[in-house]
Motif scaffolding. Structure first.
Motif, PDB file in Angstrom:
ATOM      1  N   ARG A  94       0.852  -1.193   0.000  1.00 38.12           N
ATOM      2  CA  ARG A  94       0.000   0.000   0.000  1.00 38.12           C
ATOM      3  C   ARG A  94       0.891   1.247   0.000  1.00 38.12           C
ATOM      4  O   ARG A  94       1.894   1.300   0.716  1.00 38.12           O
ATOM      5  CB  ARG A  94      -0.895  -0.009   1.239  1.00 38.12           C
ATOM      6  N   VAL A  95       0.540   2.246  -0.785  1.00 39.97           N
ATOM      7  CA  VAL A  95       1.354   3.457  -0.912  1.00 39.97           C
ATOM      8  C   VAL A  95       0.452   4.685  -0.831  1.00 39.97           C
ATOM      9  O   VAL A  95      -0.622   4.714  -1.442  1.00 39.97           O
ATOM     10  CB  VAL A  95       2.126   3.481  -2.254  1.00 39.97           C
ATOM     11  N   LYS A  96       0.900   5.713  -0.087  1.00 40.82           N
ATOM     12  CA  LYS A  96       0.215   7.005  -0.065  1.00 40.82           C
ATOM     13  C   LYS A  96       0.947   7.968  -1.001  1.00 40.82           C
ATOM     14  O   LYS A  96       2.180   7.938  -1.092  1.00 40.82           O
ATOM     15  CB  LYS A  96       0.184   7.570   1.353  1.00 40.82           C
ATOM     16  N   PRO A  97       0.202   8.831  -1.694  1.00 41.85           N
ATOM     17  CA  PRO A  97       0.851   9.734  -2.659  1.00 41.85           C
ATOM     18  C   PRO A  97       1.974  10.570  -2.045  1.00 41.85           C
ATOM     19  O   PRO A  97       3.056  10.690  -2.629  1.00 41.85           O
ATOM     20  CB  PRO A  97      -0.306  10.609  -3.150  1.00 41.85           C
ATOM     21  N   GLU A  98       1.716  11.170  -0.891  1.00 45.04           N
ATOM     22  CA  GLU A  98       2.730  12.021  -0.262  1.00 45.04           C
ATOM     23  C   GLU A  98       3.979  11.218   0.104  1.00 45.04           C
ATOM     24  O   GLU A  98       5.106  11.710  -0.047  1.00 45.04           O
ATOM     25  CB  GLU A  98       2.153  12.689   0.992  1.00 45.04           C
TER      26      GLU A  98
END
Length: 673
Positions: free
Chosen positions: A388-392
């Motif tokens: 899972r990856v967050k944009p920031e």
């Protein structure tokens, strides 16, 4: 024009106002009934918003002109117009019914039959025998003062209508006005373009490209309301002053439910607290950064290296490494958004387990599938192979890790370009001091991870100033919808301003958009445009010079010993005449000029405000207009930025009637020839 004819038209105007008042009262009654309706809270809130919005639309400008035109169709109209033969229609900003079993008192300008008001000509009368335009005194509640007729069945055609000219030249103050009464045939064709068609309007100053875009929004909402209610219409302007300036146009046309924002408004998830160097900003705004971010994101997706074992009560299900690798490879090849891909991997793992369970007679259902998919072994597997990856977090990791940046940018960015954008130390997304260009990168990352819900139609103004990466921000908001792109290559002032439309439209996601030039306009008078065209000839812009349909306008030069004193004197003289006055100067000179104006008792308001006198930084002048413009020190505007000559071209063409050029320094060459 006879007195009897004028009185008859005034009587019709009174009847139309009465009809509009009945509509307002009916809408107000609907609001009262809706507030007392028996429904759940959410349905009641939705109904209330709908009814109040309708009431607001109807109640706008109750003292304004109820109509601006009339069409009389010939009794022997051609077959295509036979349904209108012998009929008379009044055309206005909104429909006003005449009552049960009676024709409408006023037709909405967007109705199909109203097209003839803008398009009919002696060569193609479209069944129209007479077209009438009305003149109004708008100094208070609108008073009908006269009318102007064209006998299209007799060959009359007033290309340069006196009433249209008077409306365009009418002194202005405050927000932008609609142009619904003065739309020209070539503008009308663009306003009524089909919803599914994207168009790009390359418009010289004063050609009404912004107004065309706004009127197209109103037209599309009228003709495709059900479709656009679900997806919406989005307007993206260059700055907040511009949005304030155009804010009143759509409500005046009966449309209030349109989102109007700036590019920064679209990027509001990322707080901007720092500035880039020029070198860093140029790299971050380059389209190649999309490839770099894509590489960085998918660098975390790896091939499974071991069998997955999933406990299930008394059962233990196993999926081989080969099967897991096939799942990951297949999903990668489908090129779906990253987050969607992660969920597809999860679903396919569950499907393999389910087949095993069914072969063993294990009962399964939806709850079992959901529980298995969220189980610790499956979640841990996903975090290893498709994390899972967050944009920031993605952008912070890319810019803060030199080795990671080098891998993602290998063959895409040079070593020097990588050095320009690399942070001098690692930072978390929480502690990062984001720049405006970083906000664009975060939005790109968000679009890679989860798709945006696109608007049904997007209108973007001053599109020539967008960088390739900013274009992609807007393209993601369009989704599968269409777009109206407005701009002028000659008015490009950013370091990455477009030199041509073909590549810019590709970045905006509408490469097949029809490019339509508008070169002739009413807004800028001939004398002002002639001077601006001399500046245009010195610019690196492949666009035709603008042509004015007005042969009026005043241009004067004022040589100053002390610039601020002469600007104050020019402002006093301008305020002695009708209309709004804009003092426009290079951004770094606004402070001293404001001090001088206030010391002289002249209190300038903000750009696009209600004050008669506005002090406008040159960087925010684009899209605004004033009856009288005072350009303070043109040489300072030219030298303030790399594309300062383009900025001067913008500034000069903000004048609708009069232009004063105040200077203490020598004038730029194009203004002296």
């Amino acid at each position: 024009m006879t007195d009897d004819g004028l009185e008859a038209e005034r009587a019709h105007a009174a009847a139309a106002r009465d009809g509009l008042e009945r509509m307002v009262e009916a809408a107000r009654h609907q609001v009262e009934i809706g507030q007392g309706a028996g429904a759940d809270r959410y349905a009641l809130e939705s109904l209330g918003r709908l009814l109040k919005s309708n009431l607001k639309r109807l109640a706008e400008e109750p003292d304004g002109p109820p109509f601006f035109g009339r069409l009389d169709f010939s009794p022997d109209a051609a077959t295509g117009d036979a349904g209108h033969a012998g009929r008379r229609y009044y055309i206005g900003r909104r429909h006003v019914p005449g009552g049960p079993e009676r024709p409408p008192l006023v037709l909405d300008w967007r109705a199909p039959v109203a097209r003839a008001f803008y398009q009919a000509s002696p060569g193609e009368p479209q069944g129209v025998a007479l077209r009438r335009r009305f003149g109004w005194d708008l100094s208070g509640p609108a008073v009908l003062t006269g009318f102007e007729d064209e006998r299209l069945d007799g060959g009359e055609h007033h290309r340069r209508s006196g009433i249209v000219h008077a409306e365009v030249a009418r002194p202005r103050q405050g927000p932008m006005r609609d142009i619904v009464a003065t739309i020209q045939p070539e503008q009308d064709e663009l306003v009524r373009a089909d919803l599914d068609e994207s168009i790009c309007i390359q418009g010289a100053p004063g050609t009404g490209k912004t107004a065309v875009g706004l009127h197209r929004a109103a037209f599309l909402l009228y003709n495709h309301r059900k479709r656009l209610e679900r997806s919406g219409v989005l307007i993206v302007g260059p700055n907040p002053a511009f949005l304030r300036y155009i804010a009143a146009v759509l409500p005046a046309l009966g449309e209030t439910d349109v989102e109007q924002t700036t590019l920064n408004g679209l990027l509001s998830r990322t707080p901007v607290r720092a500035e880039d160097t020029e070198a860093a900003a140029l790299v971050k705004h380059d389209a190649r950064m999309a490839d770099v971010l894509h590489r960085a994101l998918y660098a975390g997706v790896v091939a499974p290296e071991e069998t997955l074992v999933v406990p299930d009560g008394a059962y233990r299900w196993r999926i081989s490494t080969e099967e897991l690798c096939a799942i990951v490879t297949d999903v990668r090849s489908e090129q779906v958004p990253y987050g969607t891909g992660r969920e597809r991997v999860r679903a396919r793992v569950v499907a393999l387990v389910q087949r095993q369970a069914e072969r063993r007679g294990r009962p399964v259902n939806g709850a079992w599938q959901r529980k298995l998919g969220r189980s610790a072994p499956v979640s841990a597997f996903l975090d290893r192979v498709w994390p899972r990856v967050k944009p920031e977090d993605l952008v912070a990791a890319l810019l803060g890790d030199g080795q990671g940046l080098a891998r993602a940018a290998d063959g895409v960015l040079t070593t020097a370009e990588q050095a320009a954008i690399r942070w001098n130390r690692r930072r978390s997304a929480r502690s990062a001091r984001w720049t405006a260009a970083d906000a664009v990168l975060v939005d790109e990352a968000a679009g890679l991870i989860e798709p945006d819900r696109g608007a049904g139609h997007v209108i973007v103004d001053e599109a020539q100033d967008l960088s390739p990466m900013e274009c992609r921000v807007i393209a993601r908001r369009t989704g599968r919808g269409s777009m109206t792109v407005l701009g002028d290559l000659a008015q490009g002032t950013t370091p990455w301003a477009a030199r041509g439309w073909t590549e810019q439209l590709t970045h905006l996601g509408v490469p097949k958009a029809r490019i339509v030039p508008l070169a002739e306009g009413f807004r800028v008078p001939g004398a002002v445009l002639a001077l601006a065209n001399r500046v245009l000839s010195a610019l690196d812009a492949d666009v035709p010079p603008g042509r004015s349909m007005r042969d009026d306008g005043e241009v004067s030069y004022r040589k100053a010993t002390v610039l601020a004193e002469e600007v104050v004197a020019a402002a006093r003289d301008a305020l002695a005449r009708d209309g709004a006055v804009g003092v426009i100067a290079a951004d770094d000179t606004i402070g001293p000029l404001e001090t001088a104006l206030r010391a002289a008792g002249l209190d300038p308001g903000e750009p696009a405000g209600e004050a008669r006198l506005s002090l406008v930084p040159a960087s925010v002048a684009k899209g605004l207009e004033y009856d009288h413009v005072i350009v303070a020190e043109p040489a300072g505007i030219v030298t303030a930025e790399p594309r300062g000559a383009n900025r001067l071209y913008v500034v000069l063409t903000r004048a609708v009637s009069r232009l004063d050029i105040v200077h203490a320094q020598p004038l730029p060459a194009p203004l002296t020839t």
